[in-house]
Design a protein around this motif. Structure first.
Motif, PDB file in Angstrom:
ATOM      1  N   SER A  88       0.841  -1.202   0.000  1.00 18.70           N
ATOM      2  CA  SER A  88       0.000   0.000   0.000  1.00 18.70           C
ATOM      3  C   SER A  88       0.873   1.246   0.000  1.00 18.70           C
ATOM      4  CB  SER A  88      -0.903   0.011   1.235  1.00 18.70           C
ATOM      5  OG  SER A  88      -1.857  -1.031   1.159  1.00 18.70           O
ATOM      6  N   ARG A  89       0.295   2.364  -0.458  1.00 19.44           N
ATOM      7  CA  ARG A  89       1.061   3.612  -0.486  1.00 19.44           C
ATOM      8  C   ARG A  89       1.581   3.972   0.906  1.00 19.44           C
ATOM      9  NH1 ARG A  89      -3.039   4.577  -4.053  1.00 19.44           N
ATOM     10  NH2 ARG A  89      -4.313   5.599  -2.479  1.00 19.44           N
ATOM     11  N   HIS A  90       0.745   3.845   1.906  1.00 21.52           N
ATOM     12  CA  HIS A  90       1.125   4.085   3.303  1.00 21.52           C
ATOM     13  C   HIS A  90       0.866   2.779   4.035  1.00 21.52           C
ATOM     14  CE1 HIS A  90       1.419   8.329   2.399  1.00 21.52           C
ATOM     15  NE2 HIS A  90       0.263   8.216   1.757  1.00 21.52           N
ATOM     16  N   HIS A  91       1.826   1.870   3.986  1.00 20.69           N
ATOM     17  CA  HIS A  91       1.611   0.493   4.426  1.00 20.69           C
ATOM     18  C   HIS A  91       1.796   0.305   5.933  1.00 20.69           C
ATOM     19  CE1 HIS A  91       1.267  -3.742   2.929  1.00 20.69           C
ATOM     20  NE2 HIS A  91       1.635  -3.945   4.193  1.00 20.69           N
ATOM     21  N   VAL A 103       6.105  -2.512  14.975  1.00 18.72           N
ATOM     22  CA  VAL A 103       5.581  -2.200  13.646  1.00 18.72           C
ATOM     23  C   VAL A 103       4.069  -2.063  13.777  1.00 18.72           C
ATOM     24  CG1 VAL A 103       5.382  -4.635  12.926  1.00 18.72           C
ATOM     25  CG2 VAL A 103       5.538  -2.829  11.194  1.00 18.72           C
ATOM     26  N   THR A 104       3.530  -1.057  13.100  1.00 15.45           N
ATOM     27  CA  THR A 104       2.091  -0.821  13.098  1.00 15.45           C
ATOM     28  C   THR A 104       1.617  -0.758  11.657  1.00 15.45           C
ATOM     29  OG1 THR A 104       2.280   0.494  15.125  1.00 15.45           O
ATOM     30  CG2 THR A 104       0.258   0.759  13.839  1.00 15.45           C
ATOM     31  N   ASP A 105       0.622  -1.576  11.326  1.00 12.57           N
ATOM     32  CA  ASP A 105       0.016  -1.537   9.996  1.00 12.57           C
ATOM     33  C   ASP A 105      -0.855  -0.289   9.912  1.00 12.57           C
ATOM     34  OD1 ASP A 105      -0.648  -3.279   7.467  1.00 12.57           O
ATOM     35  OD2 ASP A 105      -2.554  -2.447   8.172  1.00 12.57           O
ATOM     36  N   LEU A 106      -0.810   0.386   8.786  1.00  6.83           N
ATOM     37  CA  LEU A 106      -1.562   1.636   8.604  1.00  6.83           C
ATOM     38  C   LEU A 106      -2.838   1.425   7.805  1.00  6.83           C
ATOM     39  CD1 LEU A 106       1.457   4.028   7.890  1.00  6.83           C
ATOM     40  CD2 LEU A 106       0.200   3.714  10.043  1.00  6.83           C
ATOM     41  N   GLY A 107      -3.479   0.277   8.004  1.00  6.65           N
ATOM     42  CA  GLY A 107      -4.711  -0.019   7.272  1.00  6.65           C
ATOM     43  C   GLY A 107      -4.444  -0.474   5.854  1.00  6.65           C
ATOM     44  N   THR A 112       0.115  -6.482   7.223  1.00  6.29           N
ATOM     45  CA  THR A 112       1.494  -6.587   7.675  1.00  6.29           C
ATOM     46  C   THR A 112       1.607  -7.891   8.446  1.00  6.29           C
ATOM     47  OG1 THR A 112       1.774  -4.191   7.790  1.00  6.29           O
ATOM     48  CG2 THR A 112       3.268  -5.519   9.131  1.00  6.29           C
ATOM     49  N   TYR A 113       2.553  -8.728   8.051  1.00  2.47           N
ATOM     50  CA  TYR A 113       2.729 -10.036   8.657  1.00  2.47           C
ATOM     51  C   TYR A 113       4.051 -10.094   9.407  1.00  2.47           C
ATOM     52  CZ  TYR A 113      -1.217 -11.630   5.896  1.00  2.47           C
ATOM     53  OH  TYR A 113      -2.469 -11.784   5.371  1.00  2.47           O
ATOM     54  N   VAL A 114       4.004 -10.659  10.606  1.00  5.27           N
ATOM     55  CA  VAL A 114       5.206 -10.889  11.396  1.00  5.27           C
ATOM     56  C   VAL A 114       5.280 -12.388  11.670  1.00  5.27           C
ATOM     57  CG1 VAL A 114       6.413 -10.413  13.563  1.00  5.27           C
ATOM     58  CG2 VAL A 114       5.090  -8.596  12.446  1.00  5.27           C
ATOM     59  N   HIS A 119      -0.737  -8.905  11.678  1.00 11.52           N
ATOM     60  CA  HIS A 119      -0.818  -8.088  12.889  1.00 11.52           C
ATOM     61  C   HIS A 119      -1.162  -6.652  12.528  1.00 11.52           C
ATOM     62  CE1 HIS A 119       1.030 -10.874  15.824  1.00 11.52           C
ATOM     63  NE2 HIS A 119       1.718 -11.308  14.792  1.00 11.52           N
ATOM     64  N   GLU A 120      -1.931  -5.994  13.391  1.00 10.82           N
ATOM     65  CA  GLU A 120      -2.136  -4.555  13.270  1.00 10.82           C
ATOM     66  C   GLU A 120      -0.986  -3.827  13.946  1.00 10.82           C
ATOM     67  OE1 GLU A 120      -6.002  -3.103  14.342  1.00 10.82           O
ATOM     68  OE2 GLU A 120      -6.985  -4.799  13.361  1.00 10.82           O
TER      69      GLU A 120
END
Length: 144
Positions: A88-91, A103-107, A112-114, A119-120
């Motif tokens: 994503s553009r802002h991943h 790490v925080t997913d930005l929607g 985002t996988y760990v 995970h969010e």
């Protein structure tokens, strides 16, 4: 496939991945070294954390994470620019503070996988694998 003795490892990887940059359906498997110990998660340098691209056309590329927030995404304004439609553009955003690295997913669309789980938000440790789209990034530590 037999290894060509005339090609270096980097040349072999490049040849094996030729044409995949434009393939939005390509998936990369992590390169794990079973004999690699904890020392393999350390990279020389004066930084606390870094992300190393583990698979794909940019294998070996290292992103040093400074104190504070580091953005990752497909937009060229991202601190970690990952040019692929699976990102994503802002991943996601990586945050280094005295407590460690998260790490925080930005929607993002693809998540985002760990270590293989979506995970969010997730705390990261050396050796953890973060997957943003088709990019597999491994957390390493420096000498700080």
């Amino acid at each position: 496939m037999d290894k060509d003795p005339e090609r270096t490892d980097a040349e072999s990887i490049a040849a094996d991945n030729a044409g995949l940059d434009n393939d939005s359906t390509a998936a990369f498997r992590p390169v794990r070294r079973p004999d690699a110990g904890e020392e393999s998660m350390r990279v020389e340098g004066s930084f606390k954390y870094a992300l190393v691209v583990e698979g794909g056309p940019q294998t070996g590329l290292t992103y040093v994470l400074g104190e504070g927030e580091t953005t990752a995404g497909r937009t060229p304004e991202s601190d970690i620019f990952l040019a692929d439609v699976t990102v994503s553009r802002h991943h996601a955003v990586f945050k280094v503070d005295p407590e460690g690295l998260i790490v925080t997913d930005l929607g993002s669309t693809n998540g985002t996988y760990v270590n293989g789980r979506r995970h969010e938000i997730a705390a990261l440790a050396p050796g953890d694998e973060v997957m943003l789209g088709k990019f597999h990034l491994v957390v390493v530590v420096g000498n700080v």
